[in-house]
Design a protein around this motif. Structure first.
Motif, mmCIF file in Angstrom:
data_model
loop_
_atom_site.group_PDB
_atom_site.id
_atom_site.type_symbol
_atom_site.label_atom_id
_atom_site.label_comp_id
_atom_site.label_asym_id
_atom_site.label_seq_id
_atom_site.Cartn_x
_atom_site.Cartn_y
_atom_site.Cartn_z
ATOM 1 N N ALA A 187 38.125 30.562 57.442
ATOM 2 C CA ALA A 187 37.812 31.332 56.676
ATOM 3 C C ALA A 187 36.938 32.248 56.244
ATOM 4 N N PRO A 188 36.258 33.510 55.771
ATOM 5 C CA PRO A 188 35.071 33.756 55.815
ATOM 6 C C PRO A 188 34.991 33.962 54.038
ATOM 7 N N GLN A 189 33.488 33.745 53.279
ATOM 8 C CA GLN A 189 33.762 33.690 52.138
ATOM 9 C C GLN A 189 33.511 35.323 52.298
ATOM 10 N N ILE A 190 34.308 35.468 51.318
ATOM 11 C CA ILE A 190 34.028 37.492 50.089
ATOM 12 C C ILE A 190 33.484 37.889 48.781
ATOM 13 N N HIS A 191 32.126 38.571 49.250
ATOM 14 C CA HIS A 191 31.271 38.680 48.152
ATOM 15 C C HIS A 191 31.466 40.066 47.713
ATOM 16 N N ILE A 192 31.259 39.868 46.587
ATOM 17 C CA ILE A 192 31.194 41.320 45.585
ATOM 18 C C ILE A 192 29.897 42.064 45.511
ATOM 19 N N GLY A 193 30.140 42.707 46.830
ATOM 20 C CA GLY A 193 27.955 43.416 47.152
ATOM 21 C C GLY A 193 27.821 44.493 45.676
ATOM 22 N N SER A 194 28.667 44.778 45.171
ATOM 23 C CA SER A 194 28.398 45.649 44.764
ATOM 24 C C SER A 194 29.230 46.163 43.032
ATOM 25 N N VAL A 195 29.450 46.860 41.687
ATOM 26 C CA VAL A 195 29.840 47.320 41.203
ATOM 27 C C VAL A 195 29.392 48.773 41.631
ATOM 28 N N ALA A 196 30.080 49.712 40.535
ATOM 29 C CA ALA A 196 29.618 50.851 39.766
ATOM 30 C C ALA A 196 30.738 51.072 38.806
ATOM 31 N N THR A 197 30.737 52.054 38.312
ATOM 32 C CA THR A 197 31.567 52.789 36.637
ATOM 33 C C THR A 197 31.247 53.959 36.603
ATOM 34 N N ALA A 210 44.477 45.513 43.982
ATOM 35 C CA ALA A 210 44.199 45.874 45.252
ATOM 36 C C ALA A 210 43.043 44.978 45.019
ATOM 37 N N LEU A 211 42.392 44.484 44.324
ATOM 38 C CA LEU A 211 41.226 43.138 45.370
ATOM 39 C C LEU A 211 42.405 42.267 45.706
ATOM 40 N N ASP A 212 42.808 41.995 44.963
ATOM 41 C CA ASP A 212 44.324 40.965 45.567
ATOM 42 C C ASP A 212 44.208 41.425 48.272
ATOM 43 N N ILE A 213 45.026 42.439 47.248
ATOM 44 C CA ILE A 213 45.547 43.222 48.979
ATOM 45 C C ILE A 213 44.259 42.791 50.177
ATOM 46 N N ALA A 214 42.703 43.460 49.606
ATOM 47 C CA ALA A 214 41.262 43.533 50.169
ATOM 48 C C ALA A 214 41.492 42.101 50.409
ATOM 49 N N HIS A 215 40.937 41.171 49.073
ATOM 50 C CA HIS A 215 41.076 40.027 49.748
ATOM 51 C C HIS A 215 41.422 39.491 50.797
ATOM 52 N N GLN A 216 42.818 39.350 50.861
ATOM 53 C CA GLN A 216 43.820 38.668 51.222
ATOM 54 C C GLN A 216 43.942 38.781 53.332
ATOM 55 N N VAL A 265 30.647 34.920 44.977
ATOM 56 C CA VAL A 265 31.618 34.687 46.400
ATOM 57 C C VAL A 265 33.038 35.369 45.336
ATOM 58 N N LEU A 266 33.864 35.400 45.957
ATOM 59 C CA LEU A 266 34.940 35.743 44.935
ATOM 60 C C LEU A 266 36.150 34.825 45.811
ATOM 61 N N HIS A 267 36.396 34.165 45.034
ATOM 62 C CA HIS A 267 37.426 33.271 45.933
ATOM 63 C C HIS A 267 38.688 33.200 45.935
ATOM 64 N N ARG A 268 39.140 33.759 45.246
ATOM 65 C CA ARG A 268 40.654 33.545 44.618
ATOM 66 C C ARG A 268 40.763 34.565 43.598
ATOM 67 N N VAL A 269 41.817 35.673 43.948
ATOM 68 C CA VAL A 269 42.676 36.663 42.905
ATOM 69 C C VAL A 269 44.431 36.166 43.068
ATOM 70 N N LEU A 270 44.436 35.950 41.741
ATOM 71 C CA LEU A 270 46.103 35.724 41.423
ATOM 72 C C LEU A 270 46.910 36.838 40.711
ATOM 73 N N VAL A 271 48.110 37.228 41.846
ATOM 74 C CA VAL A 271 49.160 38.192 41.566
ATOM 75 C C VAL A 271 50.506 37.875 41.052
ATOM 76 N N ARG A 272 51.730 38.116 39.692
ATOM 77 C CA ARG A 272 52.566 37.351 39.655
ATOM 78 C C ARG A 272 53.248 37.991 39.365
ATOM 79 N N PHE A 273 53.950 38.306 39.617
ATOM 80 C CA PHE A 273 55.367 39.160 38.893
ATOM 81 C C PHE A 273 56.272 38.170 37.594
ATOM 82 N N VAL A 274 56.303 38.493 36.630
ATOM 83 C CA VAL A 274 57.464 37.597 35.873
ATOM 84 C C VAL A 274 57.810 38.243 35.156
ATOM 85 N N GLY A 275 58.437 39.337 35.703
ATOM 86 C CA GLY A 275 59.360 40.660 34.561
ATOM 87 C C GLY A 275 60.966 39.921 34.997
ATOM 88 N N ARG A 276 61.058 38.877 35.434
ATOM 89 C CA ARG A 276 62.619 39.022 35.844
ATOM 90 C C ARG A 276 63.205 38.815 34.576
#
Length: 347
Positions: A3-13, A130-136, A197-208
């Protein structure tokens, strides 16, 4: 094939207008002395940026305005042309309109066309989603260059005629806790020298089974005249659950990466408020991690916050540095975060 490594090429605000201090906000609410002392004691925020002119109530900036500014700068910083972007993903809790979606308005303004675009509506974990969707999708080889955007503008819920001294406690907090802003990042599957490198993104619904900790109403033509608060906060629940969920997210992120707590050089903690962030950082107890926080100066900008933290972090990183970000959403309880590393180059 690996699998390719995903890099953060830039950030702006992007932020709307000049910072608004507590004295200025207190004077506006006719509660100067009490207001400043209360904010310092319970919130800790020093300044925030608002898209609304407090004197007139006029909205000077939309979410699309700020997201366009951040997205344009991120593309420029990464040296990426609009036609090179093959996916746009946005996270927000307060889009400008229900339709058209803000992500498509921004894509249009940036000159991006003919690619998938997703808008995720969520609170303080929308940017992580959003980062998780993109990363996957990038790890799966579906996309190579992605623009990820996050932001919120609270103009719809700012009432310049409020009498601060008559507000309920949860409404008082909401007048000072939040600020407006947007952020964007360019993710790339291409090798980029020096990019983390953005190694991993975690998103977990825990509201049950858990009642919402935050409710934001959306008024339409049928109920716009109803006399009910647009924002509801259960701060006792937030104070109780957020540090615990933050620790759970941190543990899962570290375990998934095979890192130990003392492997972390930088921590980007949840940014609810200065006082709450201090409590969370103590609870996470990373022995040598430097905290990366901005909430004291920007206020709680919700889905823009991870980008402001990344903007502070990236210039500090040296090869070998590792960082963890954690975000918790209280609306119906989501724990999230990501891990990144400035990998040492070989050869």
């Amino acid at each position: 094939m690996a699998a390719p490594q995903i890099h953060i090429g830039s950030v702006a605000t992007a932020l709307p207008g000049p910072p608004i201090g507590n004295a200025e906000l207190g004077a506006f609410f006719n509660a100067s002395g009490m207001f400043e002392e209360w904010v310092d004691t319970f919130i800790g925020t020093r300044t925030r940026h608002l898209s609304v002119d407090l004197e007139t109530g006029e909205a000077r900036f939309t979410l699309a305005d700020l997201a366009e500014e951040a997205g344009r700068a991120a593309l420029k910083n990464a040296g990426v042309a609009p036609e090179d972007v093959d996916l746009v993903v946005m996270g927000t809790s307060m889009p400008d309109q229900l339709l058209p979606t803000t992500v498509n308005v921004v894509a249009d303004r940036l000159g991006i066309e003919g690619v998938p675009s997703f808008q995720l509506q969520s609170g303080c974990t929308g940017a992580m989603q959003a980062l998780d969707i993109a990363h996957q999708l990038m790890v799966a080889g579906r996309h190579r260059t992605v623009l990820v955007i996050g932001g919120d503008v609270c103009a719809k819920h700012v009432d310049v005629n409020l009498d601060f001294t008559k507000l309920a406690p949860d409404e008082m907090v909401n007048t000072v806790l939040f600020g407006d802003g947007a952020g964007a990042a360019v993710l790339t599957a291409e090798p980029v020298a020096g990019a983390p490198v953005l190694h991993r993104v975690l998103v977990r619904f825990v509201g049950r089974g858990r009642p919402p900790g935050q409710i934001v109403e959306w008024f339409g033509m049928g109920d716009r005249h109803e006399n009910r608060s647009a924002l509801h906060e259960d701060f006792k629940a937030i104070e109780e659950h957020v540090p615990v969920l933050g620790a759970e997210a941190l543990e899962e992120l570290l375990d998934g990466q095979g890192w130990q707590p003392d492997d972390v050089d930088y921590l980007m903690p949840p940014q609810l408020s200065v006082r709450m962030t201090d409590r969370i950082v103590r609870h996470l107890a990373l022995p040598r991690a430097q905290e990366v926080s901005c909430v004291g100066d920007t206020g709680n900008t919700a889905n823009a916050l991870p980008f402001f933290q990344l903007e502070l972090l990236l210039p500090r990183l040296v090869p070998g540095d590792r960082a963890v970000a954690v975000a918790i959403e209280s609306s119906k309880w989501i724990k999230s975060g990501f891990v990144l590393e400035k990998v040492r180059e070989h050869g």
